[in-house]
Design a protein around this motif. Sequence first.
Motif, PDB file in Angstrom:
ATOM      1  N   CYS A  44      33.961  32.630  47.601  1.00  0.00           N
ATOM      2  CA  CYS A  44      32.552  32.431  47.256  1.00  0.00           C
ATOM      3  C   CYS A  44      31.643  32.642  48.457  1.00  0.00           C
ATOM      4  O   CYS A  44      31.955  32.214  49.571  1.00  0.00           O
ATOM      5  N   SER A  45      30.537  33.320  48.216  1.00  0.00           N
ATOM      6  CA  SER A  45      29.481  33.419  49.234  1.00  0.00           C
ATOM      7  C   SER A  45      28.394  32.414  48.881  1.00  0.00           C
ATOM      8  O   SER A  45      28.173  32.098  47.704  1.00  0.00           O
ATOM      9  N   TYR A  46      27.710  31.918  49.917  1.00  0.00           N
ATOM     10  CA  TYR A  46      26.692  30.877  49.737  1.00  0.00           C
ATOM     11  C   TYR A  46      25.331  31.341  50.249  1.00  0.00           C
ATOM     12  O   TYR A  46      25.241  32.077  51.244  1.00  0.00           O
ATOM     13  N   GLU A  47      24.317  30.934  49.552  1.00  0.00           N
ATOM     14  CA  GLU A  47      22.934  31.098  49.982  1.00  0.00           C
ATOM     15  C   GLU A  47      22.238  29.756  49.789  1.00  0.00           C
ATOM     16  O   GLU A  47      22.265  29.201  48.680  1.00  0.00           O
ATOM     17  N   LYS A  48      21.657  29.236  50.853  1.00  0.00           N
ATOM     18  CA  LYS A  48      20.959  27.940  50.805  1.00  0.00           C
ATOM     19  C   LYS A  48      21.874  26.852  50.224  1.00  0.00           C
ATOM     20  O   LYS A  48      21.489  26.079  49.342  1.00  0.00           O
ATOM     21  N   ASP A  49      23.110  26.809  50.720  1.00  0.00           N
ATOM     22  CA  ASP A  49      24.090  25.778  50.380  1.00  0.00           C
ATOM     23  C   ASP A  49      24.543  25.807  48.922  1.00  0.00           C
ATOM     24  O   ASP A  49      25.138  24.845  48.429  1.00  0.00           O
ATOM     25  N   LYS A  50      24.282  26.919  48.215  1.00  0.00           N
ATOM     26  CA  LYS A  50      24.745  27.060  46.839  1.00  0.00           C
ATOM     27  C   LYS A  50      25.511  28.376  46.690  1.00  0.00           C
ATOM     28  O   LYS A  50      25.174  29.375  47.328  1.00  0.00           O
ATOM     29  N   ILE A  51      26.513  28.369  45.828  1.00  0.00           N
ATOM     30  CA  ILE A  51      27.281  29.589  45.587  1.00  0.00           C
ATOM     31  C   ILE A  51      26.360  30.651  44.995  1.00  0.00           C
ATOM     32  O   ILE A  51      25.622  30.395  44.047  1.00  0.00           O
ATOM     33  N   SER A  52      26.419  31.857  45.567  1.00  0.00           N
ATOM     34  CA  SER A  52      25.589  32.954  45.070  1.00  0.00           C
ATOM     35  C   SER A  52      26.429  34.068  44.434  1.00  0.00           C
ATOM     36  O   SER A  52      25.921  34.847  43.629  1.00  0.00           O
ATOM     37  N   ALA A  53      27.705  34.143  44.802  1.00  0.00           N
ATOM     38  CA  ALA A  53      28.598  35.163  44.230  1.00  0.00           C
ATOM     39  C   ALA A  53      30.034  34.702  44.390  1.00  0.00           C
ATOM     40  O   ALA A  53      30.358  33.895  45.281  1.00  0.00           O
ATOM     41  N   LEU A  54      30.898  35.224  43.515  1.00  0.00           N
ATOM     42  CA  LEU A  54      32.301  34.811  43.512  1.00  0.00           C
ATOM     43  C   LEU A  54      33.182  36.028  43.233  1.00  0.00           C
ATOM     44  O   LEU A  54      32.887  36.831  42.349  1.00  0.00           O
ATOM     45  N   LEU A  55      34.267  36.144  43.987  1.00  0.00           N
ATOM     46  CA  LEU A  55      35.237  37.224  43.784  1.00  0.00           C
ATOM     47  C   LEU A  55      36.642  36.631  43.719  1.00  0.00           C
ATOM     48  O   LEU A  55      37.118  36.062  44.701  1.00  0.00           O
ATOM     49  N   PRO A  56      37.310  36.712  42.562  1.00  0.00           N
ATOM     50  CA  PRO A  56      38.694  36.235  42.460  1.00  0.00           C
ATOM     51  C   PRO A  56      39.661  37.267  43.035  1.00  0.00           C
ATOM     52  O   PRO A  56      39.568  38.460  42.729  1.00  0.00           O
ATOM     53  N   VAL A  57      40.591  36.818  43.878  1.00  0.00           N
ATOM     54  CA  VAL A  57      41.508  37.723  44.570  1.00  0.00           C
ATOM     55  C   VAL A  57      42.884  37.074  44.699  1.00  0.00           C
ATOM     56  O   VAL A  57      42.990  35.868  44.925  1.00  0.00           O
ATOM     57  N   VAL A  58      43.923  37.889  44.545  1.00  0.00           N
ATOM     58  CA  VAL A  58      45.293  37.443  44.796  1.00  0.00           C
ATOM     59  C   VAL A  58      45.952  38.450  45.736  1.00  0.00           C
ATOM     60  O   VAL A  58      45.801  39.660  45.555  1.00  0.00           O
ATOM     61  N   LYS A  59      46.682  37.944  46.728  1.00  0.00           N
ATOM     62  CA  LYS A  59      47.438  38.840  47.604  1.00  0.00           C
ATOM     63  C   LYS A  59      48.817  39.061  47.009  1.00  0.00           C
ATOM     64  O   LYS A  59      49.552  38.102  46.731  1.00  0.00           O
ATOM     65  N   ILE A  60      49.158  40.316  46.791  1.00  0.00           N
ATOM     66  CA  ILE A  60      50.460  40.703  46.252  1.00  0.00           C
ATOM     67  C   ILE A  60      51.298  41.232  47.407  1.00  0.00           C
ATOM     68  O   ILE A  60      50.879  42.150  48.115  1.00  0.00           O
ATOM     69  N   THR A  61      52.464  40.647  47.621  1.00  0.00           N
ATOM     70  CA  THR A  61      53.316  41.073  48.733  1.00  0.00           C
ATOM     71  C   THR A  61      54.632  41.632  48.194  1.00  0.00           C
ATOM     72  O   THR A  61      55.230  41.082  47.269  1.00  0.00           O
ATOM     73  N   SER A  62      55.049  42.744  48.765  1.00  0.00           N
ATOM     74  CA  SER A  62      56.299  43.379  48.352  1.00  0.00           C
ATOM     75  C   SER A  62      56.799  44.300  49.461  1.00  0.00           C
ATOM     76  O   SER A  62      56.036  45.113  49.991  1.00  0.00           O
ATOM     77  N   LYS A  63      58.076  44.175  49.806  1.00  0.00           N
ATOM     78  CA  LYS A  63      58.661  45.063  50.806  1.00  0.00           C
ATOM     79  C   LYS A  63      58.763  46.487  50.283  1.00  0.00           C
ATOM     80  O   LYS A  63      58.739  47.446  51.046  1.00  0.00           O
ATOM     81  N   ILE A  64      58.895  46.621  48.960  1.00  0.00           N
ATOM     82  CA  ILE A  64      59.031  47.948  48.353  1.00  0.00           C
ATOM     83  C   ILE A  64      57.672  48.580  48.088  1.00  0.00           C
ATOM     84  O   ILE A  64      57.433  49.743  48.420  1.00  0.00           O
ATOM     85  N   PHE A  65      56.764  47.812  47.480  1.00  0.00           N
ATOM     86  CA  PHE A  65      55.487  48.364  47.025  1.00  0.00           C
ATOM     87  C   PHE A  65      54.334  48.122  48.007  1.00  0.00           C
ATOM     88  O   PHE A  65      53.227  48.605  47.792  1.00  0.00           O
ATOM     89  N   GLY A  66      54.588  47.350  49.057  1.00  0.00           N
ATOM     90  CA  GLY A  66      53.549  47.103  50.048  1.00  0.00           C
ATOM     91  C   GLY A  66      52.718  45.870  49.723  1.00  0.00           C
ATOM     92  O   GLY A  66      52.820  45.288  48.640  1.00  0.00           O
ATOM     93  N   ASN A  67      51.880  45.486  50.670  1.00  0.00           N
ATOM     94  CA  ASN A  67      51.017  44.315  50.517  1.00  0.00           C
ATOM     95  C   ASN A  67      49.595  44.747  50.201  1.00  0.00           C
ATOM     96  O   ASN A  67      49.048  45.617  50.878  1.00  0.00           O
ATOM     97  N   ARG A  68      49.006  44.130  49.165  1.00  0.00           N
ATOM     98  CA  ARG A  68      47.637  44.480  48.813  1.00  0.00           C
ATOM     99  C   ARG A  68      46.947  43.304  48.137  1.00  0.00           C
ATOM    100  O   ARG A  68      47.610  42.377  47.654  1.00  0.00           O
ATOM    101  N   LEU A  69      45.638  43.380  48.113  1.00  0.00           N
ATOM    102  CA  LEU A  69      44.831  42.380  47.427  1.00  0.00           C
ATOM    103  C   LEU A  69      44.338  42.982  46.120  1.00  0.00           C
ATOM    104  O   LEU A  69      43.927  44.154  46.098  1.00  0.00           O
ATOM    105  N   ILE A  70      44.356  42.188  45.049  1.00  0.00           N
ATOM    106  CA  ILE A  70      43.894  42.697  43.764  1.00  0.00           C
ATOM    107  C   ILE A  70      42.953  41.690  43.119  1.00  0.00           C
ATOM    108  O   ILE A  70      43.215  40.491  43.106  1.00  0.00           O
TER     109      ILE A  70
END
Length: 348
Positions: A44-70
């Motif tokens: 979450c990003s904040y403006e004037k102490d209130k949430i202004s935007a939100l981005l849901p993210v998960v880090k996927i880790t794999s030795k075969i397929f590589g590491n990435r955020l989705i």
Amino acid sequence: MIQKNPPNKEIETFLQSTDHFIYHTPLFRQFIETSFSCNYQLICSYEKDKISALLPVVKITSKIFGNRLISVPYQEYGGFCGDSSTLPKLLNFIQNEHRKGTEFLEIKGSIIPKLNPSDSLCKKSSLQKADRYKRFVLPLSSEEEVWKNIQKSKRKAVKKAQKAGVCRILTTSDLNEFYKLYLENMRRFGSPPYSKQYFINFFEIIETKGYGKIYGTFIEGKLASALLGFTYNKRVHITTAISNPKYAAARPSDLMHWKFITWAIENHYQSFDFGLVREESGQFEYKRKWGAKLQELPSFFLALKTQEIPTLLDPSNNKYKLAIKIWQHLPLKFTELMGMSIRKKLGM
């Protein structure tokens, strides 16, 4: 200021005043974390102490397929909600935190088109845009109006199915029969299946809150087809459709779609989202016949280590096509045992 996973109450207060979907919520975070044993971050990003935007993210880790955020894995859609002008701040935060050991960030297209990054925002934030899929969305008005706009052959199929079968909402007592049919379908599709626990979690966390349901059509007392969808914020999003080919002539899939659509109309939903589709697939024509509108569904990539847009899960990739063919010939029990771990590593 940027903060990961602030208190749920702060997030819920913010979501009350901005257009969003279920994958932006703490409840969905609970569902995904419980199902996949992952860390589902609501950045979450904040403006004037209130949430202004939100981005849901998960880090996927794999030795075969590589590491990435989705944003968001294990679902068709993703992306941020809130004030788009703060998205560069969120992306800059992600770049600084994940520059080492992570190949890229993928932001899937939003179920809410206006929330997709604009071309100018992409340029400003160094996002690369990829157009691999489309989506079909049916605007909901009155039942009579929706029925009138459905192609005649589809209306005929619904009437035929109404004579042959019975359609109702499934419960946990139907789970064993549902899951067996689901496994068979996923092997036929050439795709790794979710675990049974995923669907148990769906019932316990999502369905009990009124944010999802599964319709099933029964013919001769047997489950012939089933349709799972999330029902949130006046939008229905279909994610899983399965059927038994033995009963295809009775058109059970058409009946369950129509039942779900009429339920949505009766409960004042605004749209029925058939989900993503490739133009060359058989599903393209099936979804079009319901009177749904074709929409763009771009994805967005932010390079962290690599500079190339990944193609591993691109349907046009020959390795992807080969993997589908191999999966279609594996023993059913093997697909059940291995499916969830593969999905977790692929983020799909």
